[in-house]
Motif scaffolding. Structure first.
Motif, short mmCIF file in Angstrom:
data_model
loop_
_atom_site.label_atom_id
_atom_site.label_comp_id
_atom_site.label_asym_id
_atom_site.label_seq_id
_atom_site.Cartn_x
_atom_site.Cartn_y
_atom_site.Cartn_z
N GLY A 49 47.90 35.71 42.03
CA GLY A 49 47.15 36.22 43.16
C GLY A 49 47.97 36.22 44.44
O GLY A 49 49.13 35.81 44.48
N THR A 55 45.91 33.95 38.05
CA THR A 55 44.67 34.71 37.89
C THR A 55 44.54 35.16 36.44
O THR A 55 45.51 35.17 35.68
N THR A 57 42.55 38.44 34.79
CA THR A 57 41.74 39.62 35.07
C THR A 57 41.68 40.55 33.86
O THR A 57 42.58 40.52 33.02
N LEU A 78 41.12 37.68 45.30
CA LEU A 78 42.34 37.24 44.62
C LEU A 78 43.58 37.98 45.12
O LEU A 78 44.69 37.47 45.06
N TYR A 79 43.38 39.22 45.58
CA TYR A 79 44.52 40.07 45.95
C TYR A 79 44.27 40.69 47.32
O TYR A 79 44.21 41.91 47.47
N HIS A 139 42.13 43.46 38.89
CA HIS A 139 43.42 43.67 39.53
C HIS A 139 43.36 44.98 40.33
O HIS A 139 42.71 45.94 39.90
#
Length: 506
Positions: A49, A55, A57, A78-79, A139
Motif C-alpha cells: 500500500g 495488502t 486485493t 490503501l492506495y 487495487h
C-alpha cells in the motif's frame, strides 16, 4: 499456485461480482490455528500500500460506464494519492471556472464499514449502485471507467451489440487494453490457471466482451476462459426483446467457441420455489440469488484440494462448452438421500455413469439458464455437481475414487452422461451485504446448496429459436454467417448428433 484472473464487464456483471468478492472475503480466517479451506491466493494478489503496509486485493479488472461506480474511488485508503491534487494552471493564464458534478453521497453501510462500526441492514431502497454493498478495497489498476458512454443514458444508450464491439476496437487501438490492464495482473501470477469473465450478453457488453475474448484467446492460447453471460430476465417491450434476442445470438455465436465454459444466466429467473423470496426490481436482490449458485458451483476451484474441475467441464469429448446453471437449497432437516448420489469421499468422487444411484440430477428448484422449460425430456451429455454444507453419511462401504479416464470410456461405451460430483462441508454464508430474506430455510446465517453445471440437448432447442429470430431480423450481410454458425453449434447439442445407425453401417 494456480491463479484465476477475473474481468468484470458492465453494470449487471459488477452487481454479481460484488457478491462474489464479498463471499471470498468472508472466507478469510485471522486465527493461525484455524486455516480456511479456501486458498485465497487463487483470487487475491499480495501488494504494498501507499504507507508500505502489505495488502491483499482481488485479482480483478472492473469495467463500467461513466457514473456506474457510485462512491467507489479509484484510489482508496490503501492506495491514497501522494502527489498534490492541484495540478496548476499550466500555460493558461486566464481565469479558471471550475464545474463539478454533484457528488454521490456515501451510503450508511459504507460509512459504518470505514469507521469500523456495525453495518446497518441493507434494503433494496438503500442500494443504489453495486459499490454500495461492496466490502473490499481494490487495487487502483482494477478500476477502469469507460467515459465514452454514461450509465442509463437515453441519448447514447449502451444497448446495441455492434456499439460494444466498436468501443472495444477504438479503446484497444488507443491503449492496447491487454497490455495496459491485463498483463500487469497476469505477470504477477506464478501459474495462471484460468480467466473468468462476468459480462452482459444481450446488450453492448456482449460485443465488447466478444472482441476482448478474441484478444485473450490469441494472447493466452490454451488457458481456460470461463464466461458467465448475464441476460435480462425482466419483461420488456417486444422491440427491446427482439434486440436482446439478436444480441444473445451474436454473443453465443462469437463467444462460446472461444470459451472453455459459456454459461447463459437469466437475471432474474421467473420460476422460483415458494421458499425463495426476492425483489425482481432490485439488481442487488436478483444478483444475490444468482451468486448463490454461481459461487457455489465454482467453489472447488478455490478449495485447497481441488481435483479435475477443468477436466470435468470438458466431459468426454470437449465439444460441449455451453452449460446450464441450476441450484437447489437443501434444509438441514431434510432427508438428503433423495438428492444425493452414492457419494462417500469428503471432497470429490467421479461417478460411473452406469450406476443407477449416480444418475445426473434433472430436477432443481431454480434454473438460471432456461428457466425450467423442458428439463425432464432433455438428454444430458455432462453434469458437474457441487454439494456444499450437506453432511454426508461416511459410514462403512466407502468406495475409492474412480479414474476419470475410465469413467469417460464407460460413458462412451454405454452412451450415458458423464457426471462428476464435488462435496465441500463449507455452507453458503448469508452475509450482512446479502439480502437476509431470500432463503426462508436459512439457519444461523447459512444454507446448504446443491449447484450444478449441465450440458444437455436443451441448448440445441434454445439455439434453434435464436436461428429463427436471426433469420428474420438480422441484415442480409450478416444473416447467412450468423445462422449457419449457430446451426453448427446446435448440431453438437442435438440428441441424435451421433446416432446408433452410424455404428450399424460399419
Amino acid at each position: 499456485m494456480h491463479e484465476i484472473l477475473t474481468l468484470q464487464l458492465g453494470q449487471r456483471a459488477n452487481y454479481l461480482a460484488s457478491h462474489f468478492w464479498n463471499l471470498q472475503e468472508s472466507y478469510f480466517t485471522y486465527n493461525q490455528e484455524d486455516e480456511s479451506p479456501v486458498d485465497h491466493d487463487v483470487h487475491f494478489r499480495p501488494g504494498i500500500g501507499a504507507d508500505g503496509a502489505e495488502t491483499f486485493t482481488p485479482r480483478t479488472i472492473i469495467y463500467d460506464l461513466k457514473g456506474a461506480f457510485g462512491t467507489l474511488r479509484k484510489y482508496n485508503a490503501l492506495y491514497e494519492l501522494t502527489e498534490d491534487a492541484n495540478l496548476g494552471q499550466g500555460l493558461w493564464d486566464g481565469k479558471e471556472v471550475i464545474q463539478q458534478q454533484t457528488p454521490i453521497l456515501q451510503s450508511d453501510y459504507q460509512r459504518n464499514l470505514e469507521a469500523g462500526l456495525p453495518a446497518p441492514q441493507l434494503t433494496a431502497e438503500t442500494v443504489r449502485y453495486w459499490s454500495d454493498y461492496n466490502r473490499l478495497f481494490y487495487h487502483p489498476r482494477s478500476i477502469v471507467q469507460l467515459n465514452d458512454y454514461e450509465l442509463n443514458s437515453r441519448i447514447m444508450p449502451f444497448e446495441d451489440w455492434n456499439v460494444g464491439e466498436d468501443l472495444f476496437g477504438d479503446l484497444d487501438k488507443e491503449h492496447d487494453l491487454l497490455d495496459r490492464d491485463v498483463r500487469p495482473f497476469a505477470e504477477e501470477c506464478d501459474q495462471l490457471r484460468a480467466i473468468q469473465l462476468f459480462t452482459g450478453s444481450d446488450d453492448a457488453w456482449g460485443g465488447f466482451s466478444a472482441r476482448y475474448i478474441d484478444r485473450l484467446r490469441d494472447e493466452f492460447g490454451k488457458k481456460s476462459i470461463w464466461v458467465w453471460a448475464i441476460e435480462g430476465g425482466s419483461k420488456v417491450s417486444r422491440q427491446t426483446q427482439l434486440k436482446r434476442d439478436t444480441n444473445k445470438a451474436r454473443s453465443i455465436y462469437n463467444i462460446s467457441p472461444q470459451s472453455s465454459l459459456y454459461t447463459p444466466i437469466i437475471d432474474p429467473p421467473s420460476r422460483v420455489p415458494s421458499t425463495v423470496h426476492f425483489n425482481p426490481q432490485s439488481e442487488w436482490h436478483t444478483s444475490a440469488l444468482v451468486s448463490s449458485a454461481m459461487e457455489s458451483v465454482t467453489l472447488p476451484t478455490r478449495l485447497r484440494q481441488f481435483h479435475d474441475f477443468e477436466s470435468s467441464l470438458a466431459g468426454d469429448d470437449g465439444t460441449h462448452k455451453i452449460f446450464e446453471l441450476q441450484s437447489s437449497v437443501i434444509p438441514d432437516n431434510e432427508n438428503h438421500e433423495k438428492h444425493l448420489p452414492a457419494l462417500k469421499e469428503p471432497l470429490t468422487r467421479t461417478q460411473s455413469a452406469e450406476q443407477e444411484a449416480s444418475k445426473p440430477q434433472t430436477e432443481f428448484e431454480v434454473d438460471f439458464t432456461y428457466d425450467g422449460h423442458g428439463s425432464g425430456n432433455s438428454h444430458i451429455f455432462n453434469q458437474l455437481q457441487v454439494w456444499r454444507g450437506v453432511q454426508l453419511d461416511r459410514g462403512d462401504g466407502s468406495v475409492p475414487p474412480e479414474d476419470l479416464g475410465l469413467a469417460r470410456k464407460q460413458r462412451y461405451y454405454n452412451s450415458a452422461p458423464m457426471l462428476q460430483s464435488f462435496h465441500a462441508p463449507l455452507p453458503f454464508p448469508i452475509l450482512d451485504s446479502y439480502p437476509s430474506t431470500i432463503f426462508s430455510s436459512a439457519q444461523q446465517n447459512k444454507v446448504n446448496v446443491l449447484a450444478a453445471l449441465t450440458a444437455s440437448s436443451r441448448t440445441a432447442e434454445r439455439i434453434k429459436m435464436m436461428e429463427t429470430v436471426a433469420g428474420r431480423i438480422i441484415g442480409v450481410d450478416e444473416r447467412e454467417t450468423l445462422v449457419n454458425g449457430l446451426g453448427e453449434i446446435r448440431e453438437s447439442y442435438e440428441t441424435g448428433w451421433m446416432s446408433d445407425s452410424d455404428f450399424d453401417d460399419e
